[in-house]
Scaffold this motif. Structure first.
Motif, short mmCIF file in Angstrom:
data_model
loop_
_atom_site.label_atom_id
_atom_site.label_comp_id
_atom_site.label_asym_id
_atom_site.label_seq_id
_atom_site.Cartn_x
_atom_site.Cartn_y
_atom_site.Cartn_z
N ARG A 1 0.83 -1.20 0.00
CA ARG A 1 0.00 0.00 0.00
C ARG A 1 0.87 1.25 0.00
O ARG A 1 0.54 2.26 -0.60
N PHE A 2 1.99 1.11 0.71
CA PHE A 2 2.92 2.24 0.77
C PHE A 2 3.41 2.62 -0.62
O PHE A 2 3.40 3.78 -1.02
N VAL A 3 3.81 1.60 -1.35
CA VAL A 3 4.33 1.84 -2.70
C VAL A 3 3.25 2.47 -3.59
O VAL A 3 3.50 3.43 -4.31
N LEU A 4 2.02 1.95 -3.47
CA LEU A 4 0.93 2.48 -4.29
C LEU A 4 0.65 3.95 -3.97
O LEU A 4 0.45 4.77 -4.87
N ILE B 1 11.33 4.27 -1.68
CA ILE B 1 11.19 2.81 -1.59
C ILE B 1 12.41 2.20 -0.91
O ILE B 1 12.30 1.34 -0.03
N ALA B 2 13.60 2.70 -1.29
CA ALA B 2 14.84 2.18 -0.70
C ALA B 2 14.87 2.45 0.79
O ALA B 2 15.26 1.60 1.60
N THR B 3 14.44 3.65 1.19
CA THR B 3 14.41 3.99 2.61
C THR B 3 13.47 3.05 3.36
O THR B 3 13.77 2.59 4.46
N ALA B 4 12.34 2.79 2.72
CA ALA B 4 11.37 1.89 3.36
C ALA B 4 11.96 0.50 3.58
O ALA B 4 11.68 -0.16 4.58
N PRO C 1 12.37 0.01 8.44
CA PRO C 1 10.97 -0.42 8.48
C PRO C 1 10.05 0.63 9.10
O PRO C 1 8.86 0.68 8.78
N ARG C 2 10.56 1.49 9.98
CA ARG C 2 9.69 2.46 10.65
C ARG C 2 8.98 3.38 9.66
O ARG C 2 7.87 3.79 9.86
N THR C 3 9.69 3.73 8.54
CA THR C 3 9.11 4.69 7.60
C THR C 3 7.91 4.11 6.87
O THR C 3 7.11 4.84 6.33
N ARG C 4 7.79 2.79 6.82
CA ARG C 4 6.68 2.20 6.06
C ARG C 4 5.34 2.60 6.66
O ARG C 4 4.40 2.89 5.95
#
Lengths: 558, 327
Positions: B2-5, B314-317, B321-324
């Protein structure tokens, strides 16, 4: 010529004697024929990489193909009283009250694909321009009415009106193309012509052209026996003036076309490189005649007296561009046209005279205010002058003008604009004073016409062709229209004298310095360059078709 | 997922806004391409040419701005950027293709190198705080990073090119060479790239060192690093896997941004070294009112930056994991 690190020193010193050094290049380019040898390298800032297009009817490409790849009918030498030299036409004649022009086309000329050049090719070329108005760069069809073949080798051109002054554009500025090749092209306007088929002394193709260099190789079957003598001409792309100047001063090029500040110091390391800057037109101050204060001729005359043109030339242009005079006649190039006795009546051709400027303003009813600025009816003589801020020499010259005018009580504030803004305002007449130059031609008439012909003007807000100051006079228009009707030098001189008088009496434009062809040439590696003693062509590499003539005159040093 | 979308949706919105701005900006600038073209000629063109060129370039055309906008969007979608005005009739795509390789090679490679070296120096410097490396490298490169790079380029040209003749200093390869995949040509290209690349490298590396070193120092003070030390893990493992992995996040975002800007070229370096690249064409396009070329270049830069940011998000995510959840 690869520049390996350890050979760097050797090769750099080699550049001066490129003809002797670059055997590797000439063996690949000379096509193994005749006597053509040596490599000539041009040094001219182009402001971009090459697109390797050579369409001779396209303004972006014409200066890379007309004169050396494509050839015109007759060469007109701007620097030598418009002397004509036969090129693809062996002769020409005016008839029918200068409304008919007949060319006889040379026999035995072949295009580089083997097709012979015929009168039909010439007719085809001109009709191509008629059908594609955007290819007709110099608008020759605005005066032509028909072009047709007569007999086997003659071409007859009919004009709507006497058109002697158009000879330069028709005979000298249009390259003749192969009708068999061009008739197959579906859209000649967008045709890039990457592999041009011409009659000229040099060939070029998409394989010898890269974004960084155009390599011209000698045409082994050129119609003049023994020509050209130079085997390869390299034309590297320079994005900026500085890189091109450094390249020349390092001895890597033999034919420079560059403005080099303080040139004698800069080229000290290259004693074999000489330079010559023949003046061809003027850099002038355009005065907006639609401005109520500037439409007062007294103000304009005062300005013409107040400007020290010598100082503007020496400070702005390092003395590399000479000072102009108020007649607009470029000296020494067109000295014979200058009516000195008439010019003498106008304060010795408006020689620098600030006292006279002040007295003219006083006589015209202006009074000097406490701020040192002349004013009349509460309107001070305070103006802005627009300038191309990218040209440091012009900026310096305008600073001299500003100081000179300030000294006689006229306040001028320079506006050094970006190139695009500057051009827009100048062409559209949205300025009070403007500093700029135009192109000129093979006689002073061309520049005077650009300045003074009302048809070249336009309402404020619409781009004008060349009459930026918006001068309009029916008497002057009549003179300008009479000139193309005559081939008689005495009548032409008489008309130009009267146009000079317009410049002197009305002062619509104030010529300040003369613009020149920038030309540096290496005498050690090639001989046959144009010189003041033998001005057979305009010498800069960007002068077309003149550069083709220069290439034909050059001989590599033994 | 969902994050990516969500990121992707945001990306499309920004892209549309950028496209519209890109359409409007060149039209708000002063200038007329026909006038610019005439002025480029130092002689020989009659004033009549002005009208001819205006017709050719479609200046003052009858098309409304709205219809121009939609045909622009259509052209962008189909990758058709039209014909250049300053180099008429060369197509914009052709011009960009000729230049982009050189810019990617020179500016792209130096950006990557500056990031790698800068980050490494920052990591090691912070790890051995007060050591020789830490007391020499950061101050030196911080100083070089504020030196204007065109000036540095000119100095290098003067010393290594004009005076010592060690290295070539104009063009991207010897102009008499024919490009091809031969060893001698590649060697030639490398030599020509040394001076401009060096200029870019030492003026950009300082920023990477500084940000990396500073975040690294903060991270090193964290409890989990102390914990790792207490567990007796190897220094190398703590330095890279524990501290650097977390400290690199700000640098990574910055890196993505600068990768995006690579396509803009390094205008002044290309200018000074006569290096054929995108940056120079951008300048030339602006000078000559070449709207189609300008638009295509601006578009290229915008899209590159947006894509780079998307990828870095995306790379940071993945790295953190916290940024997701926060995204």
């Amino acid at each position: 010529m690869r520049r390996l690190i350890k050979y760097g020193v050797v090769l750099a010193s080699c550049g001066v004697l490129a003809a002797a050094c670059s055997s590797s290049s000439s063996s690949s380019g000379g096509k193994g024929t005749s006597t053509a040898s040596g490599v000539l390298t041009i040094d001219n800032e182009s402001g971009g990489n090459w697109t390797c297009d050579f369409n001779p009817f396209n303004l972006s490409d014409i200066s890379f193909s007309l004169g050396n790849v494509y050839e015109p009918l007759v060469f007109v030498d701007t620097l030598n009283d418009a002397k004509t030299t036969p090129w693809l036409a062996t002769s020409y004649a005016w008839s029918n009250g200068n409304k008919t022009l007949t060319f006889t086309i040379r026999n035995g000329v072949k295009f580089t694909n083997g097709d012979p050049l015929t009168a039909a090719d010439v007719v085809y070329t001109f009709n191509l321009l008629r059908q594609n108005k955007t290819l007709d760069i110099n608008a020759v069809w605005s005066v032509l009415s028909s072009v047709s073949q007569q007999g086997s080798d003659q071409v007859v051109m009919q004009f709507k009106a006497p058109a002697v002054t158009y000879f330069y554009y028709i005979a000298d500025q249009i390259g003749i193309v192969d009708s068999k090749v061009w008739s197959k092209i579906s859209d000649p306007v967008k045709y890039p012509d990457t592999n041009p088929i011409g009659t000229g002394p040099y060939e070029v193709s998409s394989t010898t052209c890269t974004p960084q260099n155009i390599k011209y190789t000698a045409n082994p079957n050129y119609w003049v026996k023994g020509e050209p003598k130079v085997g390869t001409v390299n034309y590297p792309a320079f994005l900026t003036n500085d890189t091109a100047n450094t390249f020349l001063s390092a001895g890597n090029a033999q034919w420079g076309s560059q403005f080099i500040p303080d040139i004698s110091t800069f080229l000290k390391a290259q004693p074999a490189i000489k330079w010559w800057f023949p003046p061809v037109a003027n850099v002038s101050m355009f005065i907006n005649l639609k401005n109520p204060l500037l439409s007062n001729v007294a103000v304009r005359q005062a300005m013409a007296y107040a400007i020290d043109r010598q100082k503007a030339a020496s400070i702005g242009e390092f003395g590399e561009e000479p000072a102009s005079n108020q007649t607009g006649i470029v000296t020494p190039t067109f000295s014979s046209w200058l009516d000195s006795s008439q010019a003498a009546q106008f304060g010795n051709n408006y020689a620098y005279n600030p006292k006279k400027a002040i007295s003219i303003l006083k006589n015209a009813g202006f009074t000097m205010g406490s701020n040192g600025i002349f004013a009349k009816n509460g309107q001070p003589l305070s103006f802005t002058i627009i300038n191309n801020g990218g040209f440091s020499d012009w900026v310096n010259a305008v600073n001299v003008i500003v100081a000179d005018l300030k000294a006689v009580g006229i306040q001028v504030t320079p506006q050094d604009l970006s190139q695009t803004t500057y051009q827009d305002k100048l062409y559209a007449g949205q300025f009070q004073l403007g500093y700029g130059s135009e192109t000129g031609g093979p006689s002073p008439y061309f520049e005077l016409r650009q300045w003074l012909y009302s048809a070249n003007s336009a309402p404020i807000g619409t781009p004008a062709g060349s009459n930026f100051e918006r001068y309009a006079s029916t008497a002057t228009d009549k003179l300008i229209n009479e000139y193309p009707a005559t081939t008689n030098p005495a009548t032409q001189q008489q008309i130009v004298d009267q146009l000079e008088k317009v410049m002197l009496a009305d002062v619509p434009v104030i010529p300040v310095t003369e613009s020149v062809d920038w030309f540096q040439y290496d005498t050690a590696s090639f001989s046959g360059w144009p010189t003041p003693g033998d001005p057979y062509a305009q010498p800069a590499a960007y002068n077309y078709p003149d550069w083709g003539q220069v290439m034909l005159h050059l001989t590599p040093a033994k | 997922m969902r994050f990516v979308l969500r990121r992707l949706g945001f990306f499309l919105l920004t892209l549309w806004a950028a496209l519209t701005l890109n359409f409007a900006l060149p039209r708000l600038m002063p200038g007329n391409p026909a006038v610019a073209m005439i002025a480029k000629f130092k002689g020989g063109v009659s004033p009549q040419a002005l009208h001819t060129l205006e017709v050719q370039f479609g200046v003052n055309t009858r098309h409304s701005v709205i219809s121009q906008y939609f045909s622009y969007l259509k052209d962008v979608a189909t990758g058709n950027f039209g014909t250049s005005l300053s180099e008429y009739p060369a197509s914009v795509g052709h011009i960009i293709m000729q230049a982009i390789f050189w810019t990617l090679g020179l500016v792209g490679l130096t950006t990557v190198l500056a990031f790698i070296f800068g980050t490494l120096i920052g990591i090691v410097g912070a790890w051995r705080r007060g050591g020789v490396l830490d007391s020499v490298m950061p101050p030196v490169f911080v100083i070089t990073s504020v030196v204007p790079y065109f000036w540095l380029g000119l100095v290098l040209i003067l010393i290594f090119g004009v005076k010592l003749h060690w290295l070539p200093y104009i063009n991207s390869y010897s102009y008499t060479d024919t490009p091809g995949f031969t060893l001698s040509f590649i060697w030639d290209v490398i030599q020509h790239a040394i001076l401009p690349a060096f200029t870019l490298l030492i003026t950009t590396i300082g920023t990477w060192i500084l940000t990396m070193r500073n975040t690294m120092i903060t991270t090193l003070a964290d409890d989990y690093v102390r914990m790792a030390r207490a567990k007796g893990l190897s220094s190398r493992r703590i330095m890279f896997d524990y501290a650097a992995r977390n400290a690199i996040l700000p640098n990574l975002t910055g890196f993505a941004m600068s990768l995006g800007f690579v396509l803009g070229g390094a205008i002044l370096v290309e200018y000074v070294f006569n290096y054929q690249g995108v940056g120079f064409w951008l300048l030339a396009a602006v000078n000559n009112d070449d709207y189609p070329l300008m638009q295509a270049l601006f578009l290229l830069i915008t899209v590159a930056v947006l894509v780079a940011i998307l990828l870095s998000d995306i790379a940071t995510a993945i790295l953190d994991p916290r940024t997701r959840d926060a995204g």
